[in-house]
Scaffold this active site. Sequence first.
Site, PDB file in Angstrom:
ATOM      1  CB  CYS A   1      -4.761  -0.880   5.491  1.00 54.04           C
ATOM      2  SG  CYS A   1      -5.681  -0.022   6.978  1.00 54.04           S
TER       3      CYS A   1
ATOM      4  CD  GLN B   1      -1.054   0.165   3.695  1.00 59.42           C
ATOM      5  OE1 GLN B   1      -1.561  -1.025   3.793  1.00 59.42           O
ATOM      6  NE2 GLN B   1      -1.389   1.425   4.365  1.00 59.42           N
TER       7      GLN B   1
ATOM      8  CG  HIS C   1      -2.717  -2.168   9.613  1.00 55.61           C
ATOM      9  ND1 HIS C   1      -2.806  -1.344   8.318  1.00 55.61           N
ATOM     10  CD2 HIS C   1      -1.975  -3.268   9.104  1.00 55.61           C
ATOM     11  CE1 HIS C   1      -1.944  -2.020   7.320  1.00 55.61           C
ATOM     12  NE2 HIS C   1      -1.446  -3.265   7.997  1.00 55.61           N
TER      13      HIS C   1
END
Length: 345
Positions: free
Chosen positions: A156, A150, A291
Amino acid sequence: MRTHSDIRGIFAVMRKSCGYLFIFVFHVFAERNTRLRAFEVPSGTLNTRNSSNVLNRFYVYNHYKDDVGHHRSLANKFKDNGAKNGLTKFSDLSFAEFKELYLSDLQPSVKPFNHTRIIPVQQLRKLPIPDRLDWRTYLNYSIISPVKNQKKCGGCWAFSTVETVESMVAKATGNAPPNLSVQQVIDCASNNAGCEGGDTCRALSWMVDSKTPLVSDALYPLTDESNFCKIEPNDTKGTQVKDYQCYKHVSEDKVLQLLQGGPLVAAVDATTWYNYQGGVIQYHCDAFVNHAVQIVGYDLSGEVPYYIVRNSWGADFGHDGFLYIKIGENVCGIASEISTVLVYA
């Protein structure tokens, strides 16, 4: 009294000595410059700081020196947690920079909740499931696509959901996983903020509710930055998500059972992954999710049971892009937000 011959000899020795001295000084300065160049900052990369090269070098050198000390301190602190921690590809970043770039891209719909229910390994091993499951090798082919990166895009949430769609397509068709467009989801998924952050459950909800097919990465390539949506749903052919389920704060025996149907999307706390080099993360990882990842399997056979987790920080992170997290204590908030995906075959 010295003769002319003696004087000439003295001068010859002096010239020779000066030559050696010059060579010595030259090498000293060359070595000094080499070391300084190691800390030079490319033009434009520190435009918010003093533009002086001397100050830039001083800043980077001191940051590097402090960061090495910080990493060594953490490595010593975590040396008994089962995971190997130390210098990584993120070591040139301060922790504040790392947090800004890699831990600010998830806007979870779940509230922080330190779910600390401990499930004994013996109880987990009594579940009617295999001791091991790895969707990279479980079938005669892998349903896990190559590890993505990414980079500096806070997407994410899009990477983990698209990766899981790819896996479920491969599982349903018996073919290799397709390479679907993460950029399409970054640009088009409503109620998310592109590279500024998003939520995995909202991303899956958009895929189902809008009935927007996901196109290939070749048709809508990754740019690592947010942009306007370039796809019209009614004019698009691609992979369509049929349904999904988003589970909040589930028990880990439930996570293991859900994994029997395929890989899962998960929201996690990746704060301590800054230093991760390998091994099983067992401690020092909270449940305040920041995340998103994909869980691709588990192993209950050893002394420390663990999940196999696929990250989106490139194949040069951890174990070729993967990492291991202990099962049973919600380490890294692994059970905070779990999603399953169902696609049209």
